[in-house]
Design an enzyme around this catalytic site. Structure first.
Site, PDB file in Angstrom:
ATOM      1  N   LEU A  15      10.768  -7.429  -1.308  1.00  0.00           N
ATOM      2  CA  LEU A  15      11.651  -6.292  -1.555  1.00  0.00           C
ATOM      3  C   LEU A  15      11.008  -4.952  -1.215  1.00  0.00           C
ATOM      4  O   LEU A  15      11.696  -4.003  -0.865  1.00  0.00           O
ATOM      5  CB  LEU A  15      12.091  -6.278  -3.029  1.00  0.00           C
ATOM      6  CG  LEU A  15      12.864  -7.509  -3.521  1.00  0.00           C
ATOM      7  CD1 LEU A  15      13.134  -7.392  -5.014  1.00  0.00           C
ATOM      8  CD2 LEU A  15      14.172  -7.655  -2.763  1.00  0.00           C
ATOM      9  N   GLY A  16       9.703  -4.847  -1.357  1.00  0.00           N
ATOM     10  CA  GLY A  16       9.036  -3.578  -1.101  1.00  0.00           C
ATOM     11  C   GLY A  16       7.537  -3.735  -1.104  1.00  0.00           C
ATOM     12  O   GLY A  16       6.997  -4.692  -1.676  1.00  0.00           O
ATOM     13  N   GLY A  18       3.804  -1.502  -1.602  1.00  0.00           N
ATOM     14  CA  GLY A  18       3.119  -0.280  -1.990  1.00  0.00           C
ATOM     15  C   GLY A  18       1.680  -0.310  -1.522  1.00  0.00           C
ATOM     16  O   GLY A  18       1.291  -1.173  -0.728  1.00  0.00           O
ATOM     17  N   TYR A  20      -1.062  -1.014  -3.173  1.00  0.00           N
ATOM     18  CA  TYR A  20      -1.830  -2.162  -3.648  1.00  0.00           C
ATOM     19  C   TYR A  20      -0.944  -3.256  -4.253  1.00  0.00           C
ATOM     20  O   TYR A  20      -1.443  -4.205  -4.858  1.00  0.00           O
ATOM     21  CB  TYR A  20      -2.883  -1.718  -4.676  1.00  0.00           C
ATOM     22  CG  TYR A  20      -2.319  -0.986  -5.872  1.00  0.00           C
ATOM     23  CD1 TYR A  20      -1.772  -1.677  -6.948  1.00  0.00           C
ATOM     24  CD2 TYR A  20      -2.350   0.400  -5.935  1.00  0.00           C
ATOM     25  CE1 TYR A  20      -1.268  -1.011  -8.050  1.00  0.00           C
ATOM     26  CE2 TYR A  20      -1.840   1.081  -7.023  1.00  0.00           C
ATOM     27  CZ  TYR A  20      -1.306   0.374  -8.083  1.00  0.00           C
ATOM     28  OH  TYR A  20      -0.800   1.034  -9.165  1.00  0.00           O
ATOM     29  N   ALA A  21       0.368  -3.143  -4.092  1.00  0.00           N
ATOM     30  CA  ALA A  21       1.268  -4.126  -4.693  1.00  0.00           C
ATOM     31  C   ALA A  21       2.436  -4.419  -3.763  1.00  0.00           C
ATOM     32  O   ALA A  21       2.844  -3.576  -2.956  1.00  0.00           O
ATOM     33  CB  ALA A  21       1.777  -3.626  -6.040  1.00  0.00           C
ATOM     34  N   LYS A  38       6.158  -8.052  -9.403  1.00  0.00           N
ATOM     35  CA  LYS A  38       5.250  -7.110  -8.747  1.00  0.00           C
ATOM     36  C   LYS A  38       3.890  -7.795  -8.635  1.00  0.00           C
ATOM     37  O   LYS A  38       3.243  -8.080  -9.649  1.00  0.00           O
ATOM     38  CB  LYS A  38       5.145  -5.827  -9.570  1.00  0.00           C
ATOM     39  CG  LYS A  38       4.341  -4.713  -8.930  1.00  0.00           C
ATOM     40  CD  LYS A  38       4.447  -3.460  -9.799  1.00  0.00           C
ATOM     41  CE  LYS A  38       3.769  -2.264  -9.165  1.00  0.00           C
ATOM     42  NZ  LYS A  38       3.939  -1.045  -9.979  1.00  0.00           N
ATOM     43  N   ASP A 131       6.241  10.158 -12.944  1.00  0.00           N
ATOM     44  CA  ASP A 131       6.570   9.789 -11.560  1.00  0.00           C
ATOM     45  C   ASP A 131       8.073   9.519 -11.437  1.00  0.00           C
ATOM     46  O   ASP A 131       8.488   8.578 -10.755  1.00  0.00           O
ATOM     47  CB  ASP A 131       5.774   8.564 -11.115  1.00  0.00           C
ATOM     48  CG  ASP A 131       5.771   8.386  -9.589  1.00  0.00           C
ATOM     49  OD1 ASP A 131       6.039   9.380  -8.885  1.00  0.00           O
ATOM     50  OD2 ASP A 131       5.511   7.262  -9.115  1.00  0.00           O
TER      51      ASP A 131
END
Length: 467
Positions: A15-16, A18, A20-21, A38, A131
């Protein structure tokens, strides 16, 4: 790189990604339930990244709220840490905005109210997110749309007034005090909410920039934030936006005033208690209607709308939503029908069947007759009267604006008025127009509900994204 493997789950699709994830949609093998997981690569973690992951897991274990993404469990092996969360099947607010360019004010209020409820819960637990941005506000469709706050990697347990100096967040949504490397506190989240509201309304953040230095320069010189030309928002929305986007955190709206702001109207937020309250008010309105007390019935019908409209917007069942919309439409139409018979029109007492409701008109006439010595009083009264006439022409927005302008002039005059008959009349007139303004806001809210189709549709091919 091979995909990670979790014993109890089957990874379905990515799905996405980052720094580091990586986030996957996954299915639990036994129950077949769908989740988002995640996957954090241990080898890519810096010391600060480890702290962020630990904080995120610790907070998600504690925070349980309908507008916060829920953590199901967390696991780990030699290479990865896995945070298993509820799957939000309608993408993010960022994608929602991009699909539509900008959102109607009613839709912005709908989402902001849910975000405010989550923020209120976080503040009650002394948690700041640090955030907040559209990409971290996920949407779920069950079948109605609901917003949930995600990604607590930068979040922190922080008391009101406690300060921090660590740079956290995404530059475009960071408060000026963070970007300029000054001390900051939990009010930084309020700036981020202001940026989110601005982006929802106008399709882009107020300081959209091609480079970080360009963004920093705009913040450094306190570049004025302006509402785009050829756009119009309500005074309540503009007031909240301007108070959120204050560069000086001391001048920025505080949490108490934010949660009590008229634009959010959290006291009428959807819940079973408020729905029961709406039903009770309607029963009282019908009783007054049947007894011929039309003025009371009118205001009660309008008061019930303040509770019904947010509840309908949040209703998940499409059949129930449709039935409630029809009910609200009937209450709105009955209120409008009654209002045609109450004072404000130019009918004579003999033509007006609502004899009991003539008092406000007489108050206005007597007060106007006593206003010759005060031009400011006379002018404010005439503006308020124009608002009543606008209503009878079906111009609800103009009516509300006129009443607000009138009250803005009358309230200070009341404080200066010496005790006596004129002061008593002025007090009664202000009370009457305040009640009328609240009723008009209810009617406008109900009208917007009937006209706003944006909340009824959402693309079905969008996906969850956690950055």
């Amino acid at each position: 790189m091979t995909s990670p493997k979790i014993t109890d789950y089957e990874l379905l699709e990515k799905l996405g990604v980052g720094s580091y994830a990586t986030v996957y949609r996954c299915q639990k093998k036994i129950s077949k339930e769908i989740y988002a997981v995640k996957c954090v690569e241990k080898g890519k973690l810096t010391r600060s990244s480890v702290d962020n992951i630990v904080t995120e897991i610790r907070l998600l274990r504690r925070l349980k709220h309908e507008h916060i993404v829920e953590m199901h469990e967390f696991l780990y092996d030699e290479k990865n840490i896995y945070i298993v969360m509820e799957f939000c099947n309608a993408g993010s607010l960022s994608g929602y905005i991009k699909q539509r360019s900008c959102l109607p004010e009613a839709t912005c209020r709908f989402f902001l109210r849910q975000l405010a409820l989550a923020l209120k819960y976080m503040r009650e637990n002394h948690v700041s997110h640090f955030d907040l941005k559209p990409a971290n506000l996920l949407l779920t469709k069950t079948p109605g749309i609901m917003l949930k706050v995600a990604d607590f990697g930068f979040a922190q347990h922080i008391e009101l007034g406690q300060e921090n100096t660590t740079i956290k967040g995404s530059p475009l949504y960071m408060a000026p005090e963070i970007l300029l490397k000054n001390c900051y506190d939990c009010k930084a989240d309020l700036w981020s909410i202001g940026v989110i509201l601005y982006e929802c309304l106008f399709g882009k953040a107020p300081y959209s920039s091609k480079t970080l230095p360009e963004l920093l320069e705009k913040i450094r010189v306190l570049q004025r934030i302006e509402i785009p030309r050829n756009t119009r928002i309500s005074p309540e929305c503009e007031d909240l936006l301007s108070r959120l986007l204050q560069h000086d955190r001391e001048k920025r709206i505080d949490f108490i005033d934010f949660f009590h702001h008229d634009f959010l109207d959290l006291k009428h937020a959807p819940c079973e208690e408020n729905f029961t309250r709406a039903l009770d008010i309607v029963r009282e309105a019908v009783e007054a209607d049947n007894q011929g007390d039309f003025e009371k019935a009118y205001h009660l019908y309008c008061e019930s709308l303040q509770f019904f409209v947010p509840y309908i917007q949040a209703e998940q069942d499409s059949i129930k939503k449709q039935a409630l919309r029809a009910r609200v439409r009937s209450y709105m139409e009955r209120a409008e029908e009654i209002k045609c018979a109450v004072p404000g029109s130019d009918k004579t007492p003999q033509q007006n069947p609502v004899q009991k409701a003539l008092t406000p008109r007489l108050i206005y006439q007597q007060l106007l007759a006593q206003s010759n010595s005060s031009p400011a009083l006379k002018s404010s009264l005439e503006i308020g009267r124009q608002g009543e006439l606008y209503f009878h022409e079906g111009k609800y927005k103009e009516a509300l604006e006129s009443l607000k302008t009138s009250l803005g002039g009358l309230v200070p005059l009341l404080a200066q008025e010496p005790k006596g008959p004129r002061r008593d009349l002025l007090h009664q007139q202000i009370q009457s127009w305040m009640q009328e303004a609240e009723s008009l806001k209810s009617l406008l809210s109900a009208q917007n509900l009937q006209n706003d189709k944006d909340l009824q549709t959402i693309a079905t091919n969008s996906h969850c994204c956690i950055q």
